[in-house]
Design a protein around this motif. Structure first.
Motif, mmCIF file in Angstrom:
data_model
loop_
_atom_site.group_PDB
_atom_site.id
_atom_site.type_symbol
_atom_site.label_atom_id
_atom_site.label_comp_id
_atom_site.label_asym_id
_atom_site.label_seq_id
_atom_site.Cartn_x
_atom_site.Cartn_y
_atom_site.Cartn_z
ATOM 1 N N PHE A 137 0.835 -1.205 0.000
ATOM 2 C CA PHE A 137 0.000 0.000 0.000
ATOM 3 C C PHE A 137 0.869 1.255 0.000
ATOM 4 O O PHE A 137 0.646 2.180 -0.796
ATOM 5 C CB PHE A 137 -0.917 -0.003 1.223
ATOM 6 C CG PHE A 137 -1.761 1.240 1.359
ATOM 7 C CD1 PHE A 137 -2.888 1.414 0.563
ATOM 8 C CD2 PHE A 137 -1.413 2.220 2.266
ATOM 9 C CE1 PHE A 137 -3.659 2.571 0.672
ATOM 10 C CE2 PHE A 137 -2.181 3.375 2.377
ATOM 11 C CZ PHE A 137 -3.305 3.550 1.577
ATOM 12 N N ILE A 138 1.884 1.290 0.864
ATOM 13 C CA ILE A 138 2.751 2.471 0.964
ATOM 14 C C ILE A 138 3.559 2.666 -0.319
ATOM 15 O O ILE A 138 3.618 3.763 -0.886
ATOM 16 C CB ILE A 138 3.695 2.339 2.172
ATOM 17 C CG1 ILE A 138 2.895 2.336 3.477
ATOM 18 C CG2 ILE A 138 4.716 3.482 2.189
ATOM 19 C CD1 ILE A 138 3.711 1.994 4.713
ATOM 20 N N PHE A 139 4.189 1.596 -0.779
ATOM 21 C CA PHE A 139 5.046 1.678 -1.954
ATOM 22 C C PHE A 139 4.229 1.987 -3.199
ATOM 23 O O PHE A 139 4.658 2.738 -4.085
ATOM 24 C CB PHE A 139 5.800 0.357 -2.100
ATOM 25 C CG PHE A 139 6.956 0.377 -3.072
ATOM 26 C CD1 PHE A 139 7.481 1.558 -3.571
ATOM 27 C CD2 PHE A 139 7.536 -0.820 -3.483
ATOM 28 C CE1 PHE A 139 8.557 1.559 -4.461
ATOM 29 C CE2 PHE A 139 8.606 -0.842 -4.367
ATOM 30 C CZ PHE A 139 9.117 0.358 -4.860
ATOM 31 N N ASN A 140 3.022 1.446 -3.292
ATOM 32 C CA ASN A 140 2.202 1.682 -4.473
ATOM 33 C C ASN A 140 1.677 3.119 -4.527
ATOM 34 O O ASN A 140 1.503 3.668 -5.622
ATOM 35 C CB ASN A 140 1.034 0.697 -4.523
ATOM 36 C CG ASN A 140 0.503 0.495 -5.925
ATOM 37 O OD1 ASN A 140 1.285 0.298 -6.857
ATOM 38 N ND2 ASN A 140 -0.797 0.564 -6.091
ATOM 39 N N LEU A 141 1.444 3.739 -3.379
ATOM 40 C CA LEU A 141 1.115 5.162 -3.362
ATOM 41 C C LEU A 141 2.239 5.966 -4.007
ATOM 42 O O LEU A 141 2.002 6.883 -4.792
ATOM 43 C CB LEU A 141 0.898 5.642 -1.926
ATOM 44 C CG LEU A 141 -0.429 5.337 -1.253
ATOM 45 C CD1 LEU A 141 -0.402 5.834 0.187
ATOM 46 C CD2 LEU A 141 -1.582 5.997 -2.014
#
Length: 239
Positions: free
Chosen positions: A209-213
């Motif tokens: 979730f963090i990296f894809n943001l």
């Protein structure tokens, strides 16, 4: 471990998303020939083939190529380090976390440039910062990590490639990853076989979730630091 985690691990999944976004952003047609230099077991090659692209790949690991071929991925080639199969030229070449594995990185990038069509694109990712050297670099047999200055020097001094985009990435998670790397180095902790050992369903979901943001923002901005470096280069041959 790579074979087991490449499909579902948060890092591999987001890196693939970044590559898919770049291919769409630069309007790569389905008629384009795409080549994955250092493709491992070819999972990304297979995903691009499913999208309709004429994609092939090569790796110097016989085990990796055999694994991918047995799983139905076509056009995978076993090569020597830095060698590119003579089925080019290519519209797009991917060199994703592979240049650091090759002792002669100058020879490798010159060979890649020769295999590009005029106007073709080269997408490179490499690990950043020598001081971030850790267990993953050891098990993956890296020769080096880069910073933006050193990778740009490699490109500018040895090719005629034009820079389209240059950015660090994996920036949001950089403080945590750097802390783990430095802590492990300071205390001599080497019990892990690789960084991919740090993985479970919850962590995988949170990190994805963090990296894809970040991957969404990467379409519009360039980051000044991060765990890795992204370059998009264009061949000027024929100009």
């Amino acid at each position: 471990t790579y074979f087991e985690v490449e499909k579902d691990h948060w890092w591999f999944k987001v890196r693939r998303n970044i590559i898919f976004d770049l291919i769409k952003r630069y309007n790569v047609p389905k008629t384009a020939k795409i080549f994955d230099f250092g493709c491992g077991s070819g999972y990304l090659v297979g995903q691009l083939q499913k999208q309709g692209y004429d994609t092939s790949g090569s790796d110097m690991s016989q085990e990796a190529i055999e694994f991918g071929s047995k799983n139905g991925i076509k056009n995978l080639y076993l090569v020597q380090p830095g060698e590119i199969p003579p089925n080019g030229p290519f519209n797009v070449i991917l060199a994703l976390d592979v240049i650091e594995h090759i002792k002669d990185d100058i020879g490798a990038i010159r060979g890649i440039e020769r295999a590009l069509r005029p106007g073709g694109a080269l997408i490179i990712t490499v690990p950043a910062y020598k001081w971030m050297w850790g267990v993953q670099d050891e098990v993956a047999h890296h020769f080096r990590r880069y910073n933006m200055g050193s990778i740009m020097k490699l490109v500018k001094n040895n090719t005629n490639l034009a820079v389209v985009k240059k950015s660090y990435f994996n920036t949001f998670l950089f403080p945590s990853i750097a802390t783990v790397r430095l802590f492990s180095k300071f205390f001599g902790l080497k019990e892990r076989e690789s960084d991919f050992d740090i993985n479970n369903k919850l962590a995988n979901a949170v990190f994805y979730f963090i990296f894809n943001l970040e991957s969404t923002l990467l379409k519009f901005v360039n980051f000044s630091f991060g765990v890795s470096i992204l370059l998009v280069l264009r061949s000027r041959s024929g100009e």
